[in-house]
Design an enzyme around this catalytic site. Structure first.
Site, PDB file in Angstrom:
ATOM      1  N   ASP A 199       0.861  -1.182   0.000  1.00 45.33           N
ATOM      2  CA  ASP A 199       0.000   0.000   0.000  1.00 45.33           C
ATOM      3  C   ASP A 199       0.895   1.229   0.000  1.00 45.33           C
ATOM      4  OD1 ASP A 199      -2.427  -1.416   0.104  1.00 45.33           O
ATOM      5  OD2 ASP A 199      -2.434  -1.473   2.291  1.00 45.33           O
ATOM      6  N   ASP A 241      -7.209  -1.551  -4.266  1.00 37.54           N
ATOM      7  CA  ASP A 241      -8.227  -1.132  -3.308  1.00 37.54           C
ATOM      8  C   ASP A 241      -9.176  -0.107  -3.926  1.00 37.54           C
ATOM      9  OD1 ASP A 241      -6.926  -2.736  -1.402  1.00 37.54           O
ATOM     10  OD2 ASP A 241      -5.718  -1.052  -0.669  1.00 37.54           O
TER      11      ASP A 241
END
Length: 160
Positions: free
Chosen positions: A117, A131
């Site tokens: 991330d 995401d």
């Protein structure tokens, strides 16, 4: 519609994997980089859990759920008759597979891998392209449902 689903899914998957490679190559954990003031930062982390780092000790379970979702989306894609559903399914598939690949192939071990991330906005968890795609898919699925558009492209009689 299945071609549109496939193209969208592969584009999302490709963008997700490319941006993760670039993030790993150019970012250092713990050293955020402002991109648009404080509105958007690049901030590299490795997430062993689900959204908001929840379920960090359940990585194999999360992996299994994501695999089931991806297989289910492919199976249901045979019935697609709507552009909106095809795009939503493509986003969902590409996003799910992008994070599945991290969980299977990244350290520390297969099915325990941490998701890369690196996108951060104020007051929100750090996330990635996969995401964003899954979230976009959820929004599109809700819109299609509220519009009364069924998976096969027909309209719900009550919503015409």
């Amino acid at each position: 519609m299945i071609v549109l689903f496939g193209v969208v899914g592969l584009v999302v998957l490709g963008l997700d994997q490319l941006t993760k490679v670039l993030a790993l190559r150019h970012l250092t954990p713990g050293e955020p980089v402002n991109v648009i003031g404080s509105l958007l930062k690049f901030n590299l982390i490795r997430n062993p859990g689900a959204a908001f780092s929840l379920g960090t000790s359940y990585t194999p379970v999360i992996s299994a759920i994501q695999i089931i979702v991806a297989v289910g989306v492919v199976w249901l894609s045979r019935r697609l008759g709507s552009i909106g559903w095809a795009i939503a399914f493509g986003f969902l598939f590409g996003g799910a597979v992008g994070n599945i690949m991290d969980r299977i192939f990244r350290a520390p071990s297969p099915f325990h891998g941490h998701v890369v991330d690196f996108l951060q906005t104020p007051h929100w968890a750090i996330f990635n392209v996969a995401d964003m795609a899954v979230t976009s898919a959820a929004i599109l699925l809700v819109i299609q449902t509220l519009r009364g558009v069924k998976l096969d492209g027909t309209k719900d009689v009550a919503k015409k």
